[in-house]
Design a protein around this motif. Structure first.
Motif, short mmCIF file in Angstrom:
data_model
loop_
_atom_site.label_atom_id
_atom_site.label_comp_id
_atom_site.label_asym_id
_atom_site.label_seq_id
_atom_site.Cartn_x
_atom_site.Cartn_y
_atom_site.Cartn_z
N TRP A 199 0.83 -1.20 0.00
CA TRP A 199 0.00 0.00 0.00
C TRP A 199 0.87 1.26 0.00
CZ3 TRP A 199 -0.68 4.34 2.88
CH2 TRP A 199 -1.81 5.09 2.59
N LYS A 236 2.67 1.67 -3.46
CA LYS A 236 1.73 1.94 -4.55
C LYS A 236 1.07 3.30 -4.41
CE LYS A 236 -2.28 0.04 -6.88
NZ LYS A 236 -2.97 1.31 -6.84
N ASN A 237 0.70 3.70 -3.21
CA ASN A 237 -0.10 4.90 -3.03
C ASN A 237 0.65 6.13 -2.55
OD1 ASN A 237 -2.62 3.69 -3.74
ND2 ASN A 237 -2.53 2.60 -1.81
N ARG A 239 2.60 6.61 -10.82
CA ARG A 239 1.52 5.90 -10.14
C ARG A 239 0.79 5.01 -11.14
NH1 ARG A 239 -3.15 10.35 -8.66
NH2 ARG A 239 -3.53 11.08 -10.77
N TRP A 240 0.17 3.97 -10.60
CA TRP A 240 -0.60 3.03 -11.42
C TRP A 240 -1.78 2.54 -10.61
CZ3 TRP A 240 -1.07 -2.09 -9.87
CH2 TRP A 240 -0.19 -2.51 -8.87
N TRP A 241 -2.83 2.17 -11.33
CA TRP A 241 -4.02 1.64 -10.68
C TRP A 241 -4.90 0.95 -11.70
CZ3 TRP A 241 -3.52 6.74 -11.92
CH2 TRP A 241 -4.54 7.32 -12.65
N ASN A 247 4.25 -4.50 -7.55
CA ASN A 247 4.68 -3.11 -7.53
C ASN A 247 5.82 -2.86 -8.51
OD1 ASN A 247 3.12 -1.35 -6.00
ND2 ASN A 247 3.98 -2.08 -4.08
N GLY A 279 4.34 -2.80 -12.01
CA GLY A 279 3.55 -1.60 -12.23
C GLY A 279 4.41 -0.37 -12.46
N TYR A 280 5.45 -0.22 -11.68
CA TYR A 280 6.30 0.96 -11.81
C TYR A 280 7.23 0.89 -13.02
CZ TYR A 280 4.46 3.03 -7.66
OH TYR A 280 3.61 3.61 -6.76
#
Length: 198
Positions: free
Chosen positions: A72, A75-76, A86-88, A160, A163-164
């Motif tokens: 968390w 990611k946030n 950022r990714w979501w 993570n 995503g990054y």
């Protein structure tokens, strides 16, 4: 720079940043600390669990809580503050999932600190390597009860990282193009070496 699968939206805290700040200074010490704290704490608890406690469930719950807090936080919070990424996942009205990968605008990229960027990427890349080693060590040492814990650590940290990397490098098509270009250059270099030899 926007990707085809990303959106142009202001990032967390972007309006408050000043472009003229020094690049080597750590401007977000709390985010930098917690970016590394949860990751290293989960690894240390896993390594030292047998020494401090013989209760498997207590150790497992502690490790999973630390890994969840790390996921968390990275990611946030720390991804936005330290490197401007950022990714979501977004669900549209039809119920389809859309992954969004976003980076700061080009004119704002120089606001990120190089020290914070190094901290972010070092923590993001090194810790999953430890969890890969833990997966293999639990399999080879036949500590099967730990396999679920180390697999959870690997999956959360790998998510993570993936995503990054997608945020930094662009969409999936850009990653494929980079791989093709790299292979093409390597093949070209090998062919040139062979033609230079008499």
């Amino acid at each position: 720079m926007l990707r085809p699968d990303s959106q142009d939206a202001p990032l967390f805290g972007e309006d408050d940043e000043k472009i003229g700040l020094r690049k080597s200074r750590i401007r977000h010490p709390v985010a930098s600390f917690f970016h590394l704290f949860f990751r290293t704490s989960a690894i240390l608890v896993y390594l030292l669990c047998d020494i401090f406690s013989s209760r498997f469930i207590a150790c497992m719950v502690t490790i999973i809580l630390l890994l969840s807090c790390d996921f968390w936080t990275v990611k946030n919070v720390s991804g936005r503050l330290l490197v401007g990424l950022r990714w979501w996942n977004q669900v549209d009205d039809d119920g389809k999932n859309h992954w969004v990968f976003e980076s700061k605008k080009a004119e704002r990229v120089n606001t990120t600190s190089s020290a914070e960027s190094r901290i972010f990427w070092l923590g993001l890349v090194v810790c999953p390597i430890f969890w890969i080693l833990f997966v293999f060590s639990t399999i080879f040492s036949l500590k099967i009860k730990w396999l679920a814990v180390v697999t959870m650590g690997l999956v959360l940290q790998w998510a993570n990282l993936y995503g990054y990397v997608r945020c930094k490098m662009g969409g999936e098509s850009n990653l494929r193009n980079m791989a093709k270009n790299y292979l093409g250059i390597q093949i070209f270099k090998q062919a040139m070496k062979k033609t230079e030899r008499p």
